[in-house]
Design an enzyme around this catalytic site. Structure first.
Site, PDB file in Angstrom:
ATOM      1  N   GLU A   1       0.899  -1.138   0.043  1.00  0.00           N
ATOM      2  CA  GLU A   1       0.163  -0.213  -0.003  1.00  0.00           C
ATOM      3  C   GLU A   1       0.848   1.113  -0.030  1.00  0.00           C
ATOM      4  OE1 GLU A   1      -3.288   0.952  -0.614  1.00  0.00           O
ATOM      5  OE2 GLU A   1      -2.152   2.842  -0.343  1.00  0.00           O
TER       6      GLU A   1
ATOM      7  N   THR B   1     -10.170   5.593  -3.282  1.00  0.00           N
ATOM      8  CA  THR B   1     -11.537   5.694  -3.575  1.00  0.00           C
ATOM      9  C   THR B   1     -12.264   5.286  -2.528  1.00  0.00           C
ATOM     10  OG1 THR B   1     -11.007   5.223  -5.785  1.00  0.00           O
ATOM     11  CG2 THR B   1     -13.612   5.469  -5.361  1.00  0.00           C
ATOM     12  N   THR B   2     -12.195   4.173  -1.812  1.00  0.00           N
ATOM     13  CA  THR B   2     -13.050   3.272  -0.688  1.00  0.00           C
ATOM     14  C   THR B   2     -13.185   4.499   0.258  1.00  0.00           C
ATOM     15  OG1 THR B   2     -11.857   1.153  -1.227  1.00  0.00           O
ATOM     16  CG2 THR B   2     -12.901   1.344   0.920  1.00  0.00           C
TER      17      THR B   2
ATOM     18  N   SER C   1     -20.127   6.155  -1.612  1.00  0.00           N
ATOM     19  CA  SER C   1     -21.533   6.543  -0.956  1.00  0.00           C
ATOM     20  C   SER C   1     -22.062   5.535  -0.017  1.00  0.00           C
ATOM     21  CB  SER C   1     -22.603   6.747  -2.166  1.00  0.00           C
ATOM     22  OG  SER C   1     -22.044   7.601  -3.326  1.00  0.00           O
ATOM     23  N   ALA C   2     -21.138   4.251   0.029  1.00  0.00           N
ATOM     24  CA  ALA C   2     -21.308   3.472   1.104  1.00  0.00           C
ATOM     25  C   ALA C   2     -22.555   2.594   0.953  1.00  0.00           C
ATOM     26  CB  ALA C   2     -21.382   4.265   2.578  1.00  0.00           C
ATOM     27  N   ILE C   3     -23.030   2.722  -0.458  1.00  0.00           N
ATOM     28  CA  ILE C   3     -24.274   1.759  -0.494  1.00  0.00           C
ATOM     29  C   ILE C   3     -23.958   0.312  -0.920  1.00  0.00           C
ATOM     30  CG2 ILE C   3     -26.343   1.592  -1.999  1.00  0.00           C
ATOM     31  CD1 ILE C   3     -25.892   4.509  -2.594  1.00  0.00           C
TER      32      ILE C   3
ATOM     33  N   HIS D   1     -25.399  -1.798  -3.233  1.00  0.00           N
ATOM     34  CA  HIS D   1     -26.305  -1.931  -4.037  1.00  0.00           C
ATOM     35  C   HIS D   1     -26.897  -3.337  -4.167  1.00  0.00           C
ATOM     36  CE1 HIS D   1     -25.441   2.098  -5.623  1.00  0.00           C
ATOM     37  NE2 HIS D   1     -24.095   1.804  -5.361  1.00  0.00           N
TER      38      HIS D   1
HETATM   39  C1  LIG Z   1     -18.217   9.406  -5.528  1.00  0.00           C
HETATM   40  C2  LIG Z   1     -18.158   7.734  -5.510  1.00  0.00           C
HETATM   41  C3  LIG Z   1     -19.051   7.020  -4.875  1.00  0.00           C
HETATM   42  C4  LIG Z   1     -19.121   5.458  -5.022  1.00  0.00           C
HETATM   43  N1  LIG Z   1     -20.288   4.944  -4.248  1.00  0.00           N
HETATM   44  C5  LIG Z   1     -20.202   3.712  -4.390  1.00  0.00           C
HETATM   45  C6  LIG Z   1     -21.269   3.070  -3.700  1.00  0.00           C
HETATM   46  O1  LIG Z   1     -22.420   3.692  -2.801  1.00  0.00           O
HETATM   47  N2  LIG Z   1     -21.285   1.570  -3.598  1.00  0.00           N
HETATM   48  C7  LIG Z   1     -20.392   0.814  -3.940  1.00  0.00           C
HETATM   49  O2  LIG Z   1     -20.295  -0.278  -4.046  1.00  0.00           O
HETATM   50  N3  LIG Z   1     -19.139   1.613  -4.876  1.00  0.00           N
HETATM   51  C8  LIG Z   1     -19.266   2.831  -4.802  1.00  0.00           C
HETATM   52  N4  LIG Z   1     -18.050   3.439  -5.408  1.00  0.00           N
HETATM   53  C9  LIG Z   1     -17.028   2.787  -6.113  1.00  0.00           C
HETATM   54  C10 LIG Z   1     -16.120   2.093  -4.891  1.00  0.00           C
HETATM   55  O3  LIG Z   1     -15.781   3.242  -3.985  1.00  0.00           O
HETATM   56  C11 LIG Z   1     -14.869   1.599  -5.759  1.00  0.00           C
HETATM   57  O4  LIG Z   1     -15.325   0.555  -6.584  1.00  0.00           O
HETATM   58  C12 LIG Z   1     -13.897   0.841  -4.796  1.00  0.00           C
HETATM   59  O5  LIG Z   1     -13.737   1.774  -3.587  1.00  0.00           O
HETATM   60  C13 LIG Z   1     -12.650   0.573  -5.381  1.00  0.00           C
HETATM   61  O6  LIG Z   1     -11.904  -0.125  -4.386  1.00  0.00           O
HETATM   62  P1  LIG Z   1     -10.606  -0.698  -4.780  1.00  0.00           P
HETATM   63  O7  LIG Z   1      -9.819  -1.288  -3.539  1.00  0.00           O
HETATM   64  O8  LIG Z   1     -10.343  -1.231  -5.876  1.00  0.00           O
HETATM   65  O9  LIG Z   1      -9.736   0.901  -4.975  1.00  0.00           O
HETATM   66  P2  LIG Z   1      -9.096   2.041  -3.765  1.00  0.00           P
HETATM   67  O10 LIG Z   1     -10.066   1.987  -2.559  1.00  0.00           O
HETATM   68  O11 LIG Z   1      -8.825   3.239  -4.734  1.00  0.00           O
HETATM   69  O12 LIG Z   1      -7.858   1.388  -3.300  1.00  0.00           O
HETATM   70  C14 LIG Z   1      -6.555   1.430  -4.183  1.00  0.00           C
HETATM   71  C15 LIG Z   1      -5.525   1.350  -3.139  1.00  0.00           C
HETATM   72  O13 LIG Z   1      -4.159   0.889  -4.011  1.00  0.00           O
HETATM   73  C16 LIG Z   1      -3.570   1.997  -3.589  1.00  0.00           C
HETATM   74  N5  LIG Z   1      -2.370   2.171  -4.585  1.00  0.00           N
HETATM   75  C17 LIG Z   1      -2.447   2.727  -5.685  1.00  0.00           C
HETATM   76  N6  LIG Z   1      -1.345   2.571  -6.396  1.00  0.00           N
HETATM   77  C18 LIG Z   1      -0.482   1.790  -5.842  1.00  0.00           C
HETATM   78  C19 LIG Z   1       1.033   1.532  -5.938  1.00  0.00           C
HETATM   79  N7  LIG Z   1       1.645   1.831  -7.245  1.00  0.00           N
HETATM   80  N8  LIG Z   1       1.569   0.755  -4.994  1.00  0.00           N
HETATM   81  C20 LIG Z   1       0.737   0.460  -3.889  1.00  0.00           C
HETATM   82  N9  LIG Z   1      -0.509   0.648  -3.404  1.00  0.00           N
HETATM   83  C21 LIG Z   1      -0.993   1.525  -4.712  1.00  0.00           C
HETATM   84  C22 LIG Z   1      -4.072   3.157  -3.207  1.00  0.00           C
HETATM   85  O14 LIG Z   1      -3.215   3.842  -2.310  1.00  0.00           O
HETATM   86  C23 LIG Z   1      -5.364   2.516  -2.670  1.00  0.00           C
HETATM   87  O15 LIG Z   1      -5.345   2.630  -1.011  1.00  0.00           O
HETATM   88  C24 LIG Z   1     -18.193   4.935  -5.616  1.00  0.00           C
HETATM   89  C25 LIG Z   1     -17.131   5.581  -6.053  1.00  0.00           C
HETATM   90  C26 LIG Z   1     -17.236   7.009  -6.298  1.00  0.00           C
HETATM   91  C27 LIG Z   1     -15.748   7.640  -6.886  1.00  0.00           C
END
Ligand SMILES: Cc1cc2nc3c(=O)[nH]c(=O)nc-3n(C[C@H](O)[C@H](O)[C@H](O)COP(=O)(O)OP(=O)(O)OC[C@H]3O[C@@H](n4cnc5c(N)ncnc54)[C@H](O)[C@@H]3O)c2cc1C
Length: 148
Positions: free
Chosen positions: A17, A26-27, A31-33, A35
């Site tokens: 990380e 992004t997490t 919106s915390a839903i 779905h």
């Molecule tokens: C405004 C908004 C509202 C949303 N609402 C919803 C909702 O209500 N319900 C829902 O299910 N989804 C929702 N989503 C989608 C959801 O938030 C994402 O699909 C989800 O958070 C993605 O998780 P992730 O772990 O893939 O990415 P992230 O949470 O972005 O995690 C990626 C991680 O990788 C790390 N990283 C990046 N590059 C590197 C690297 N080179 N080396 C090491 N670490 C790295 C980052 O620091 C981060 O911690 C929403 C998204 C947005 C933008």
């Protein structure tokens, strides 16, 4: 979540990380839903994983002691055109395998949400909920660490 799944097996895994903690991408700010799964196009990977993911969170809530409220969700319509859209969402949701979907009349919506005064009707999805996304991500990682 992937790390936790892998930690059930006799494997050597590492979580990389780039930030000071996990779940601050992004997490941290969605919106915390949780779905129900009526939005995504039928047959798409998103539709399949959405409906299965929603069901899995019912099990994960107890396993990981997650902070989830199974509130259900309402998609409110304020025009005849939007009422038509609700029918499309209803049909798509049924094809996607979402259970319990129902179109509510204005009167039925107002019983649940009295402040939606301009509403004509709504799509009710009982399987939707809201969660604490940051806490969920931490719980997955903690469980993986506890698994070794
Ligand atoms: C405004 C908004 C509202 C949303 N609402 C919803 C909702 O209500 N319900 C829902 O299910 N989804 C929702 N989503 C989608 C959801 O938030 C994402 O699909 C989800 O958070 C993605 O998780 P992730 O772990 O893939 O990415 P992230 O949470 O972005 O995690 C990626 C991680 O990788 C790390 N990283 C990046 N590059 C590197 C690297 N080179 N080396 C090491 N670490 C790295 C980052 O620091 C981060 O911690 C929403 C998204 C947005 C933008």
């Amino acid at each position: 979540a992937v790390l936790r799944e892998l930690s059930k097996y006799d494997l050597k895994c590492v979580l990389l990380e780039k930030e000071p903690d996990i779940a601050i991408g992004t997490t941290k700010a969605n919106s915390a839903i949780l779905h129900a799964g009526f939005d995504a196009p039928t047959g798409s990977l998103k539709a399949i994983t959405n409906v299965r993911g929603n069901a899995l969170y019912h099990e994960l809530q107890n396993e990981l002691d997650l902070d989830i409220k199974w509130t259900g969700s309402l998609v409110a319509a304020t025009t005849d055109e939007e009422m038509q859209t609700l029918q499309e969402l209803l049909q798509r949701g049924k094809k996607n395998g979402v259970e319990g979907l129902q179109i509510l009349s204005k009167e039925e919506v107002l019983k649940q949400e009295p402040n939606l005064t301009t509403v004509k009707g709504a799509l009710w999805a009982p399987s939707a909920g809201v969660c604490w996304p940051f806490g969920a991500a931490i719980a997955f990682a903690q469980c993986a660490v506890q698994n070794g």
